[in-house]
Design an enzyme around this catalytic site. Structure first.
Site, PDB file in Angstrom:
ATOM      1  N   GLY A  48      -9.936  -3.471  -6.523  1.00  0.00           N
ATOM      2  CA  GLY A  48      -9.573  -3.889  -5.298  1.00  0.00           C
ATOM      3  C   GLY A  48     -10.561  -4.687  -4.406  1.00  0.00           C
ATOM      4  CD  GLU A 104     -14.917   0.335  -3.137  1.00  0.00           C
ATOM      5  OE1 GLU A 104     -14.326  -1.134  -3.266  1.00  0.00           O
ATOM      6  OE2 GLU A 104     -14.901   0.944  -3.890  1.00  0.00           O
ATOM      7  CG  ASP A 105     -10.758  -1.080  -2.606  1.00  0.00           C
ATOM      8  OD1 ASP A 105     -11.610  -0.145  -2.603  1.00  0.00           O
ATOM      9  OD2 ASP A 105      -9.667  -1.195  -3.639  1.00  0.00           O
ATOM     10  CG  ASP A 108      -9.042   8.353  -1.432  1.00  0.00           C
ATOM     11  OD1 ASP A 108      -9.451   9.102  -0.479  1.00  0.00           O
ATOM     12  OD2 ASP A 108      -8.951   8.518  -2.408  1.00  0.00           O
ATOM     13  CB  THR A 112     -15.712   4.820  -6.721  1.00  0.00           C
ATOM     14  OG1 THR A 112     -14.397   5.375  -6.997  1.00  0.00           O
ATOM     15  CG2 THR A 112     -15.581   3.470  -7.627  1.00  0.00           C
ATOM     16  CG  LEU A 113     -18.720   3.361  -1.627  1.00  0.00           C
ATOM     17  CD1 LEU A 113     -20.239   2.878  -2.119  1.00  0.00           C
ATOM     18  CD2 LEU A 113     -17.514   2.326  -2.714  1.00  0.00           C
ATOM     19  CE  LYS A 136      -6.204   6.728   1.892  1.00  0.00           C
ATOM     20  NZ  LYS A 136      -5.513   7.319   0.446  1.00  0.00           N
ATOM     21  CG  ASP A 164      -3.357  -0.219  -8.174  1.00  0.00           C
ATOM     22  OD1 ASP A 164      -4.757   0.238  -7.602  1.00  0.00           O
ATOM     23  OD2 ASP A 164      -3.638   0.386  -9.321  1.00  0.00           O
TER      24      ASP A 164
HETATM   25  P1  IMP Z   1     -13.095   7.314  -4.468  1.00  0.00           P
HETATM   26  O1  IMP Z   1     -14.251   7.618  -5.291  1.00  0.00           O
HETATM   27  O2  IMP Z   1     -12.473   8.468  -3.921  1.00  0.00           O
HETATM   28  O3  IMP Z   1     -13.859   6.814  -2.765  1.00  0.00           O
HETATM   29  O4  IMP Z   1     -11.546   6.027  -4.884  1.00  0.00           O
HETATM   30  C1  IMP Z   1     -12.175   5.146  -4.251  1.00  0.00           C
HETATM   31  C2  IMP Z   1     -11.337   4.648  -5.202  1.00  0.00           C
HETATM   32  O5  IMP Z   1     -10.194   4.795  -5.213  1.00  0.00           O
HETATM   33  C3  IMP Z   1     -10.475   2.865  -4.319  1.00  0.00           C
HETATM   34  O6  IMP Z   1     -11.438   1.708  -4.358  1.00  0.00           O
HETATM   35  C4  IMP Z   1      -9.606   2.693  -5.091  1.00  0.00           C
HETATM   36  O7  IMP Z   1      -9.228   1.738  -6.292  1.00  0.00           O
HETATM   37  C5  IMP Z   1      -9.077   4.163  -4.959  1.00  0.00           C
HETATM   38  N1  IMP Z   1      -7.828   4.595  -3.755  1.00  0.00           N
HETATM   39  C6  IMP Z   1      -8.550   5.479  -2.435  1.00  0.00           C
HETATM   40  N2  IMP Z   1      -7.312   5.562  -1.831  1.00  0.00           N
HETATM   41  C7  IMP Z   1      -6.346   4.600  -2.008  1.00  0.00           C
HETATM   42  C8  IMP Z   1      -5.313   4.157  -1.785  1.00  0.00           C
HETATM   43  O8  IMP Z   1      -4.803   4.307  -1.078  1.00  0.00           O
HETATM   44  N3  IMP Z   1      -4.741   3.325  -2.756  1.00  0.00           N
HETATM   45  C9  IMP Z   1      -4.531   2.384  -3.369  1.00  0.00           C
HETATM   46  N4  IMP Z   1      -5.797   2.667  -4.209  1.00  0.00           N
HETATM   47  C10 IMP Z   1      -6.842   3.830  -3.199  1.00  0.00           C
HETATM   48 MG    MG Z   2     -12.000   0.210  -5.273  1.00  0.00          MG
END
Ligand code: IMP
Ligand code: MG
Length: 187
Positions: A48, A104-105, A108, A112-113, A136, A164
């Site tokens: 991403g 990072e993109d 959420d 992941t971070l 977000k 994506d």
């Molecule tokens: P986290 O571990 O929940 O913070 O997820 C982060 C990852 O989920 C990002 O790096 C994205 O790859 C994916 N992700 C979260 N929200 C979206 C979205 O709205 N569109 C696409 N990918 C998302």
């Molecule tokens: Mg990502």
């Protein structure tokens, strides 16, 4: 002719010009903040972060390296990370004593971070900061200290500019919101 992405697109949330202007601002800020070192390394989280990285680095005027880290959540659906994060491809470079900036993109839930930060800190870098194009905050379950944010957005599923939709449409130059009814048809 109708483009393939159009049937998924509810609306454009952040257009190309606004995105590019913000990326340039972030690059200028980062250049200022890291003017004292030649040990900056940008760590792009694949897949991403790739479009953001390549645009951002064009606006960073201090010498820097780049490297890539591929991460996935297993047991994942298309929409949410599960917290079970694993490394698909590790960095190639040694990061000890370097000033790391994660690119990072979107942040959420923060799962992941959190995983990436802990893994990198264990390698004893000189410093570690985070730069995410999107944030977000409403979805956060794990607190993450953010250093550079492009845009704060509401809890909507977005795609384009690296993000994506079922692995497609990462190439779009804008950030779009997915139609709700289309989301249900994705994994
Ligand atoms: P986290 O571990 O929940 O913070 O997820 C982060 C990852 O989920 C990002 O790096 C994205 O790859 C994916 N992700 C979260 N929200 C979206 C979205 O709205 N569109 C696409 N990918 C998302
Ligand atoms: Mg990502």
């Amino acid at each position: 002719m109708q483009q393939a992405y159009e049937k998924y697109l509810h609306e454009i949330l952040i257009g190309e010009a606004v995105l590019q202007a913000r990326v340039a601002e972030l690059g200028a800020q980062i250049s200022k903040d890291y003017h004292h070192t030649d040990k900056l390394m940008l760590i792009c989280i694949l897949k991403g972060g790739v479009m953001f990285l390549t645009d951002l680095m064009r606006h960073i005027s201090v010498p820097h390296e780049i490297d890539f880290l591929s991460i996935s959540s297993y047991g994942k659906g298309a929409r949410a990370s599960t917290g079970n994060v694993r490394i698909d491809m590790d960095l190639r470079e040694n990061v000890t004593d370097k000033h790391l900036l994660i690119v990072e993109d979107i942040i959420d839930t923060g799962h992941t971070l959190r995983f990436v930060i802990d893994m990198l800190l264990a390698r004893e870098p000189a410093s570690l900061k985070l730069c995410s194009l999107l944030d977000k905050p409403a979805r956060r379950t794990i607190p993450i200290p953010m250093d550079y944010i492009g845009f704060e957005i509401e809890d909507r599923f977005v795609f384009g500019y690296g993000l994506d939709l079922d692995e497609k449409f990462r190439n779009l130059p804008f950030i779009g919101v997915v139609k709700t009814e289309m989301l249900d048809s994705l994994a």
